[in-house]
Write an enzyme that holds these catalytic residues in place. Structure first.
Site, PDB file in Angstrom:
ATOM      1  N   ALA A  63      85.817 -43.699  29.526  1.00 47.19           N
ATOM      2  CA  ALA A  63      87.125 -44.201  29.096  1.00 47.19           C
ATOM      3  C   ALA A  63      87.195 -45.705  29.287  1.00 47.19           C
ATOM      4  CB  ALA A  63      88.217 -43.536  29.914  1.00 47.19           C
ATOM      5  N   GLY A 104      83.966 -40.379  30.898  1.00 41.54           N
ATOM      6  CA  GLY A 104      84.403 -39.663  29.687  1.00 41.54           C
ATOM      7  C   GLY A 104      83.279 -39.487  28.684  1.00 41.54           C
ATOM      8  N   GLU A 107      81.686 -36.385  29.768  1.00 43.02           N
ATOM      9  CA  GLU A 107      82.595 -35.267  29.468  1.00 43.02           C
ATOM     10  C   GLU A 107      82.538 -34.911  27.982  1.00 43.02           C
ATOM     11  OE1 GLU A 107      86.324 -35.409  32.301  1.00 43.02           O
ATOM     12  OE2 GLU A 107      85.776 -37.453  31.685  1.00 43.02           O
ATOM     13  N   GLU A 127      84.189 -41.585  38.242  1.00 42.75           N
ATOM     14  CA  GLU A 127      85.648 -41.760  38.298  1.00 42.75           C
ATOM     15  C   GLU A 127      86.146 -41.956  39.739  1.00 42.75           C
ATOM     16  OE1 GLU A 127      84.979 -39.725  34.355  1.00 42.75           O
ATOM     17  OE2 GLU A 127      84.043 -39.775  36.332  1.00 42.75           O
TER      18      GLU A 127
HETATM   19  N1  T1G Z   1      86.018 -49.675  30.548  1.00 36.01           N
HETATM   20  C1  T1G Z   1      86.278 -50.950  30.170  1.00 36.01           C
HETATM   21  N2  T1G Z   1      85.380 -51.979  30.240  1.00 36.01           N
HETATM   22  C2  T1G Z   1      84.166 -51.669  30.711  1.00 36.01           C
HETATM   23  C3  T1G Z   1      83.824 -50.358  31.156  1.00 36.01           C
HETATM   24  C4  T1G Z   1      84.813 -49.337  31.045  1.00 36.01           C
HETATM   25  N3  T1G Z   1      84.574 -48.063  31.402  1.00 36.01           N
HETATM   26  N4  T1G Z   1      82.547 -50.389  31.601  1.00 36.01           N
HETATM   27  C5  T1G Z   1      82.118 -51.662  31.444  1.00 36.01           C
HETATM   28  N5  T1G Z   1      83.083 -52.421  30.915  1.00 36.01           N
HETATM   29  C6  T1G Z   1      82.997 -53.852  30.563  1.00 36.01           C
HETATM   30  C7  T1G Z   1      82.896 -54.757  31.799  1.00 36.01           C
HETATM   31  O1  T1G Z   1      84.166 -55.066  32.309  1.00 36.01           O
HETATM   32  C8  T1G Z   1      82.169 -55.966  31.225  1.00 36.01           C
HETATM   33  O2  T1G Z   1      83.115 -56.724  30.541  1.00 36.01           O
HETATM   34  C9  T1G Z   1      81.230 -55.353  30.185  1.00 36.01           C
HETATM   35  O3  T1G Z   1      81.776 -54.064  29.870  1.00 36.01           O
HETATM   36  C10 T1G Z   1      79.836 -55.142  30.709  1.00 36.01           C
HETATM   37  O4  T1G Z   1      79.938 -54.394  31.917  1.00 36.01           O
HETATM   38  C11 T1G Z   1      88.620 -39.730  31.285  1.00 36.01           C
HETATM   39  C12 T1G Z   1      88.972 -41.618  33.327  1.00 36.01           C
HETATM   40  C13 T1G Z   1      78.170 -49.167  32.051  1.00 36.01           C
HETATM   41  C14 T1G Z   1      76.699 -49.305  34.038  1.00 36.01           C
HETATM   42  O5  T1G Z   1      83.289 -46.145  35.741  1.00 36.01           O
HETATM   43  O6  T1G Z   1      79.385 -48.756  35.530  1.00 36.01           O
HETATM   44  O7  T1G Z   1      85.810 -42.236  31.992  1.00 36.01           O
HETATM   45  O8  T1G Z   1      83.011 -58.735  31.951  1.00 36.01           O
HETATM   46  O9  T1G Z   1      79.023 -56.189  33.447  1.00 36.01           O
HETATM   47  O10 T1G Z   1      76.050 -54.340  34.537  1.00 36.01           O
HETATM   48  O11 T1G Z   1      87.242 -38.988  32.946  1.00 36.01           O
HETATM   49  O12 T1G Z   1      79.671 -51.349  33.293  1.00 36.01           O
HETATM   50  O13 T1G Z   1      81.744 -58.637  29.844  1.00 36.01           O
HETATM   51  O14 T1G Z   1      84.258 -58.735  29.817  1.00 36.01           O
HETATM   52  O15 T1G Z   1      79.317 -53.815  34.254  1.00 36.01           O
HETATM   53  O16 T1G Z   1      75.256 -53.682  32.243  1.00 36.01           O
HETATM   54  C15 T1G Z   1      84.278 -44.214  34.070  1.00 36.01           C
HETATM   55  C16 T1G Z   1      81.928 -48.314  34.480  1.00 36.01           C
HETATM   56  C17 T1G Z   1      85.495 -44.722  33.380  1.00 36.01           C
HETATM   57  C18 T1G Z   1      81.612 -46.902  34.228  1.00 36.01           C
HETATM   58  C19 T1G Z   1      77.022 -51.296  32.539  1.00 36.01           C
HETATM   59  N6  T1G Z   1      83.186 -45.112  33.784  1.00 36.01           N
HETATM   60  N7  T1G Z   1      80.949 -49.237  33.947  1.00 36.01           N
HETATM   61  O17 T1G Z   1      76.744 -52.163  33.584  1.00 36.01           O
HETATM   62  O18 T1G Z   1      77.560 -54.376  32.530  1.00 36.01           O
HETATM   63  S1  T1G Z   1      86.871 -43.698  33.781  1.00 36.01           S
HETATM   64  C20 T1G Z   1      82.771 -46.030  34.657  1.00 36.01           C
HETATM   65  C21 T1G Z   1      79.752 -49.406  34.558  1.00 36.01           C
HETATM   66  C22 T1G Z   1      86.658 -42.318  32.801  1.00 36.01           C
HETATM   67  C23 T1G Z   1      87.451 -40.092  32.136  1.00 36.01           C
HETATM   68  C24 T1G Z   1      87.633 -41.213  33.058  1.00 36.01           C
HETATM   69  C25 T1G Z   1      78.885 -50.503  34.035  1.00 36.01           C
HETATM   70  C26 T1G Z   1      77.711 -50.022  33.139  1.00 36.01           C
HETATM   71  P1  T1G Z   1      83.017 -58.272  30.542  1.00 36.01           P
HETATM   72  P2  T1G Z   1      78.970 -54.735  33.155  1.00 36.01           P
HETATM   73  P3  T1G Z   1      76.299 -53.704  33.245  1.00 36.01           P
END
Ligand code: T1G
Length: 694
Positions: A63, A104, A107, A127
């Site tokens: 998400a 997500g 999922e 999450e």
């Molecule tokens: N949402 C929004 N922006 C995101 C994002 C996300 N999930 N993941 C990364 N970004 C943006 C980040 O802010 C940065 O932006 C750019 O992407 C590169 O990220 C319903 C509720 C995928 C392993 O927790 O772990 O799903 O600074 O610098 O080191 O159940 O990003 O360039 O403007 O981290 O290569 C669950 C979070 C969401 C994964 C890549 N997902 N992301 O790492 O790049 S909740 C997460 C990461 C959810 C559902 C629920 C890492 C990455 P900017 P980065 P990276």
């Protein structure tokens, strides 16, 4: 408009490619477009099956966390709707996963009938790291796919696993050797196979009757709700529903628990830290980095491109810090040369490092081969010429300015052109150290924290002449080391230590007012710190605190001579088994602080001499005064430009000083807890000012 993906005539398979750069986040806006494409494929009679894959080198990061930062639009199309559409379709869906498949995104893959992955794919439901739980069916489908207990363990950890492990667990069906999309298309020949139709078992060898016991055990294993455990307890409740309730009811329970968490303060705090961490390397460059129109280059993008490659590192000083730093680089796969004039120190460091790697093998965190390979990547010598081809050399010698300037003079003569020279000083003036070289633009502070191979915080200290390229290289290096690189200006105590002095000063002031150190530490542990201020002082050594107080004169710990008396009594902390507390080898391996009436007597005596009357102090006052001391100094450091953003300070405190992440860091906590902070009030009372290194 999502480009109309081809219907492969010969295979009658519709391939959907998730494509929302940079991480294919499944935002409300993107889900609306995705939902439309899926519905279209379902309605298209020429389509027999659907394959879902990802662009940009990954499947999806889940998400869009930004969507949770504000009230959602009315009736947004969410991942749940996309998953529901896949679930209700009679057509076979196969997820073809390459790269990260998180939150997500996983999922969505779990809603498919089959999952195939490349060997490099990674799977995670992180999450919980955001104070949430999987809210698009993950807590109901994963237990049905792999068993409730393994599913719970996977979601409570929140960390990613490689494809091979996902195959072992049963999350993916096959690992593709060739094209993952082609492999997925082949799998579309299989029958419709909804995960939701399965029954959730506890685990292969555990009868369902044991559900209540397993659930009760799980609740005992996680921290209490008020100590950062809120999401974990709700996650356990959701997985319990997957075992006890029919699928649709479990989904409804999951959705309710998810909504409660999205609005919770711990999740807001953790989401703040998620974004604050990603802001760290966005540093307005120095004026010198002007573009050809003379305008200062502000986006780090430019600076990042100038980041140098660090393929070999030198460490000068084979003490505790030097050894820890060497291990940190070896763990990141960067070869290291450790140099020390003292051969005995070199031998001791060799044993320390080997011992540390063997310990990680015992912990099962490294295989014997990995440990051996890493240990072999560190060379120990007293021959400084071995540093001549290093891309970066870090000095970690005794904390004395002249000693460090001598080392830098020597390194300046040995190091190759373009090499970066870094100092690990925690209190000294980086500019004065850089002046000892002919290359001040290549000098930067890299302040590691003990143990350097464990503590994730790395303060990157910008000197007056540090170039943008040197800075950019330092930030890139922090990422390579899996550290949180926080920029600090060159000022006394930089960010972390400068604030901790005031925090410790307020703790001493409270003890002078008659509050026992053990009670003060207990209050901060209840707030969520792993240890209280006095135990922290004992761990780092009271002589260090006294030396810094003497050296800087910037801040006095308290209003009496208690610290001086303890140091004179050789009560230097854990290392002398007595400091503010006493320690006993038989209790907690000599690390457990034991209250000592002798110290409380010294506090009372010195307070009386200073005319400080004992008074009743509530736990709330203790907590608020200590946190306010941190926050006020933090606000000063922002005003003085020592720290760039409040979020930087929060990251520094959560990853370097044990500030509880579910409280978001001192600055976020102050803004969200309604804590009254009158800038300058407390600091003026303490009559000190920010001391920028002249
Ligand atoms: N949402 C929004 N922006 C995101 C994002 C996300 N999930 N993941 C990364 N970004 C943006 C980040 O802010 C940065 O932006 C750019 O992407 C590169 O990220 C319903 C509720 C995928 C392993 O927790 O772990 O799903 O600074 O610098 O080191 O159940 O990003 O360039 O403007 O981290 O290569 C669950 C979070 C969401 C994964 C890549 N997902 N992301 O790492 O790049 S909740 C997460 C990461 C959810 C559902 C629920 C890492 C990455 P900017 P980065 P990276």
């Amino acid at each position: 408009m999502i480009p109309k993906a081809p219907v492969l005539r010969e295979t009658r398979v519709h391939v959907i490619t998730l494509d929302n750069p940079p991480v294919n986040a499944l935002s409300f806006a993107y889900c609306a477009r995705l939902f439309a494409e899926i519905e279209a494929a379902h309605a298209d009679d020429t389509v027999e099956a659907v394959v879902i894959t990802g662009a940009n080198g990954l499947f999806s990061a889940g998400a869009d966390v930004n969507d949770f930062q504000h009230e959602p639009p009315d009736h947004p199309i969410t991942i749940r709707d996309v998953v529901g559409a896949i679930e209700s379709s009679i057509k076979v869906h196969v997820a073809a996963v390459d790269g990260n498949c998180l939150g997500g995104g996983l999922e969505l893959a779990l809603a498919c009938d089959y999952r195939v992955a490349t060997p490099d794919a990674k799977f995670g439901l992180p999450e919980i790291m955001l104070g949430l739980l999987p809210g698009a069916g993950g807590t109901q489908r994963l237990p049905r796919l792999i068993g409730a207990r393994p599913a719970l363990e996977f979601m409570l950890k929140g960390s990613s696993i490689p494809a091979k492990r996902a195959l072992e667990l049963g999350i993916v069906d096959e690992i593709a050797t060739g094209s993952v999309v082609e492999h997925a298309i082949a799998l579309t020949k299989g029958p419709k196979r909804r995960v939701s139709a399965r029954e959730a078992i506890i685990a292969k060898d555990v009868p369902t009757q044991a559900a209540a016991y397993v659930v009760a055990q799980a609740h005992k294993m996680v921290p209490p709700e008020e100590s950062g455990g809120l999401a974990a307890h709700k996650l356990i409740d959701a997985v319990q529903a997957s075992v006890e309730l029919p699928f649709p009811f479990g989904l409804a329970r999951e959705a309710r628990l998810f909504e409660e968490l999205v609005r919770s303060e711990p999740s807001q705090a953790l989401r703040h830290l998620f974004f604050a961490e990603r802001e760290l390397a966005k540093v307005p460059s120095f004026d010198s980095a002007q573009d050809d129109t003379g305008k200062a280059q502000h986006d780090t993008g430019k600076a990042q491109h100038d980041a140098g490659r660090i393929e070999k590192v030198g460490v000068v000083g084979a003490g505790t810090m030097g050894s820890g730093i060497a291990i940190a680089f070896a763990q990141a796969g960067i070869p290291v040369v450790v140099v020390d004039t003292n051969e005995e120190a070199v031998d001791k460091a060799r044993q320390t490092v080997m011992g540390m790697f063997m310990y990680r093998v015992q912990q099962g965190k490294l295989t014997q081969e990995e440990a051996w390979k890493r240990a072999q990547s560190i060379e120990f010598t007293d021959d400084w010429s071995r540093l001549a081809d290093a891309d970066l050399i870090i000095e970690a010698v005794f904390e004395n300015l002249e000693v460090k300037r001598d080392v830098f003079r020597k390194l300046d003569a040995i190091a190759k052109p373009g090499a970066i020279l870094a100092t690990n000083t925690s209190t000294l003036d980086v500019d004065k150290i850089a002046e000892a070289t002919q290359r001040p633009a290549a000098v930067v502070g890299l302040h590691f924290f003990v143990p350097a191979n464990i503590i994730p915080l790395l303060e990157i200290v910008r000197g007056a002449k540090t170039s943008p390229q040197t800075l950019a290289t330092a930030f890139k290096l922090a990422k390579q080391l899996r550290k949180k690189g926080v920029l600090s200006a060159n000022a006394f105590g930089f960010i972390g230590n400068r604030m901790i002095f005031d925090y410790l000063g307020e703790a001493v002031a409270l003890a002078e007012e008659g509050v026992p150190p053990a009670r003060i530490d207990a209050v901060m542990k209840r707030f969520g710190f792993p240890m209280g201020p006095f135990a922290m002082a004992d761990l780092s050594g009271l002589d260090i605190g006294w030396q810094i107080q003497q050296g800087s004169g910037a801040t006095a710990l308290g209003r009496t001579n208690v610290l001086q008396r303890l140091v004179e009594m050789k009560r230097l902390g854990q290392k002398t088994m007595a400091g503010y507390f006493k320690y006993d080898k038989a209790v907690g391996k000599g690390r457990e602080p034991i209250p000592d009436p002798e110290v409380e007597r010294i506090f009372a005596e010195e307070a009386k001499k200073a005319g400080i009357a004992p008074r009743e102090v509530s736990d709330d006052e203790i907590r608020d005064r200590l946190l306010r001391a941190l926050v006020e100094r933090g606000k000063h450091l922002l005003e003085e430009g020592v720290a760039l953003r409040p979020g930087d300070i929060d990251i520094a405190y959560v990853y370097g000083y044990g500030f509880p992440p579910h409280h978001g860091g001192p600055m976020w906590y102050a803004d969200h807890s309604g804590m009254p902070v009158i800038l300058g009030e407390a600091t003026e009372a303490r009559g000190d000012e920010v001391v920028a290194h002249a």
